[in-house]
Write an enzyme that holds these catalytic residues in place. Structure first.
Site, short mmCIF file in Angstrom:
data_model
loop_
_atom_site.label_atom_id
_atom_site.label_comp_id
_atom_site.label_asym_id
_atom_site.label_seq_id
_atom_site.Cartn_x
_atom_site.Cartn_y
_atom_site.Cartn_z
CB ALA A 79 -0.91 0.01 1.22
NE ARG A 86 -1.67 6.77 -11.20
CZ ARG A 86 -2.68 6.69 -12.07
NH1 ARG A 86 -3.92 6.70 -11.63
NH2 ARG A 86 -2.45 6.60 -13.36
CD GLU A 112 -5.80 -14.93 -3.04
OE1 GLU A 112 -5.77 -16.02 -3.60
OE2 GLU A 112 -5.97 -14.77 -1.83
CG ASN A 117 -6.63 -3.22 -6.38
OD1 ASN A 117 -6.32 -2.08 -6.73
ND2 ASN A 117 -6.38 -3.68 -5.17
CE1 TYR A 123 1.21 -5.52 -6.64
CE2 TYR A 123 -1.09 -6.11 -6.98
CZ TYR A 123 -0.08 -5.66 -6.15
OH TYR A 123 -0.35 -5.35 -4.86
C1 LIG Z 1 -1.95 0.20 -5.76
C2 LIG Z 1 -1.15 1.31 -5.10
C3 LIG Z 1 -0.11 0.70 -4.18
C4 LIG Z 1 -0.41 2.10 -6.21
O1 LIG Z 1 0.45 3.05 -5.59
P1 LIG Z 1 1.00 4.32 -6.40
O2 LIG Z 1 2.12 4.91 -5.63
O3 LIG Z 1 -0.11 5.22 -6.78
O4 LIG Z 1 1.59 3.64 -7.72
P2 LIG Z 1 2.46 4.36 -8.84
O5 LIG Z 1 2.38 5.85 -8.75
O6 LIG Z 1 3.82 3.78 -8.84
O7 LIG Z 1 1.65 3.93 -10.14
C5 LIG Z 1 2.05 2.83 -10.87
C6 LIG Z 1 1.10 2.55 -12.01
O8 LIG Z 1 0.00 1.79 -11.54
C7 LIG Z 1 -1.18 2.19 -12.26
N1 LIG Z 1 -2.12 2.75 -11.30
C8 LIG Z 1 -1.93 2.98 -9.99
N2 LIG Z 1 -3.07 3.46 -9.43
C9 LIG Z 1 -3.99 3.53 -10.41
C10 LIG Z 1 -5.35 3.93 -10.46
N3 LIG Z 1 -6.00 4.37 -9.36
N4 LIG Z 1 -6.00 3.85 -11.64
C11 LIG Z 1 -5.36 3.41 -12.75
N5 LIG Z 1 -4.06 3.03 -12.77
C12 LIG Z 1 -3.38 3.06 -11.60
C13 LIG Z 1 -0.73 3.17 -13.31
O9 LIG Z 1 -0.37 2.47 -14.47
C14 LIG Z 1 0.49 3.77 -12.64
O10 LIG Z 1 1.39 4.31 -13.53
P3 LIG Z 1 1.16 5.84 -14.05
O11 LIG Z 1 0.88 6.69 -12.83
O12 LIG Z 1 2.46 6.13 -14.73
O13 LIG Z 1 -0.03 5.78 -14.98
C15 LIG Z 1 -2.07 2.27 -4.30
O14 LIG Z 1 -3.09 2.74 -5.16
C16 LIG Z 1 -2.72 1.65 -3.08
O15 LIG Z 1 -2.12 1.63 -2.01
N6 LIG Z 1 -3.97 1.16 -3.21
C17 LIG Z 1 -4.74 0.67 -2.05
C18 LIG Z 1 -4.17 -0.60 -1.47
C19 LIG Z 1 -4.18 -1.72 -2.46
O16 LIG Z 1 -5.17 -1.97 -3.15
N7 LIG Z 1 -3.05 -2.46 -2.52
C20 LIG Z 1 -2.91 -3.59 -3.40
C21 LIG Z 1 -3.50 -4.79 -2.77
S1 LIG Z 1 -3.40 -6.18 -3.86
#
Ligand SMILES: CC(C)(COP(=O)(O)OP(=O)(O)OC[C@H]1O[C@@H](n2cnc3c(N)ncnc32)[C@H](O)[C@@H]1OP(=O)(O)O)[C@@H](O)C(=O)NCCC(=O)NCCS
Length: 156
Positions: A79, A86, A112, A117, A123
């Site tokens: 997370a 972003r 998983e 999501n 991933y």
């Molecule tokens: C998933 C998560 C860790 C991504 O973190 P983040 O720091 O925003 O990720 P990044 O900035 O490195 O983004 C990586 C890429 O993932 C994709 N991405 C991340 N969030 C996205 C969203 N909300 N919608 C669409 N694409 C998304 C994009 O391709 C992005 O690249 P870009 O910004 O160049 O388009 C974060 O949204 C999170 O903590 N979510 C809630 C917890 C969760 O669901 N964890 C995973 C459990 S399986």
């Protein structure tokens, strides 16, 4: 030996902000501190500027928690706090997890996730591929059932 309390605090702070309440995916403090006591459990903390681990005076932007067994490791929690999303921190944190796991001699990584999501995009960009579905595995607060997608990354 007790887990470093400060790391549990940091993980719980991100946990509270990052996981949508409707899916019940967040762990409680007891689950986290118990997990950190188990052999094979690893965690990574990342600061808003990408430093890992964050210096003591810096906030924590995100964390991962994983558990390894033999040459496999499962990513259990991953997370980034909404305030820091972003900006590429998810990419950095995932890369760190993969590098650390490789350095521990791991050959196969698993995780998983809920179907649809957005984390799946992240991933996939690091080479994870879906290998299985647990139909209707997650139950949202509104009663909706959502499939769990198991993903695998084979590392060299
Ligand atoms: C998933 C998560 C860790 C991504 O973190 P983040 O720091 O925003 O990720 P990044 O900035 O490195 O983004 C990586 C890429 O993932 C994709 N991405 C991340 N969030 C996205 C969203 N909300 N919608 C669409 N694409 C998304 C994009 O391709 C992005 O690249 P870009 O910004 O160049 O388009 C974060 O949204 C999170 O903590 N979510 C809630 C917890 C969760 O669901 N964890 C995973 C459990 S399986």
């Amino acid at each position: 030996m007790l887990p470093p309390l400060d790391d549990v605090d940091r993980i719980m702070e991100v946990m509270a902000a990052a996981f949508p309440a409707e899916y019940g995916e967040a762990w409680n403090r007891r689950q986290v501190s118990d997990a950190l006591l188990l052999a094979g459990t690893h965690h990574v903390l990342i600061a808003p500027d990408g430093t890992s681990p964050p210096p003591s005076h810096e906030p924590t932007a995100g964390f991962s928690l994983s558990r390894g067994l033999f040459d496999e490791e499962e990513l259990l929690l991953f997370a980034i706090s909404p305030a820091w999303r972003r900006r590429g921190l998810g990419h950095m944190l995932l890369e760190q997890f993969i590098t650390d796991a490789r350095n521990r001699g791991k050959k196969r990584l698993f995780l998983e996730m809920r179907r649809n999501n957005p984390a799946g995009i992240l991933y996939a960009s690091h080479g994870f591929r879906p290998i299985g579905i647990r139909p209707r595995y997650y139950r949202a607060l509104n009663g909706e059932r959502i499939d769990a997608i198991t993903q695998e990354l084979v590392i060299e």
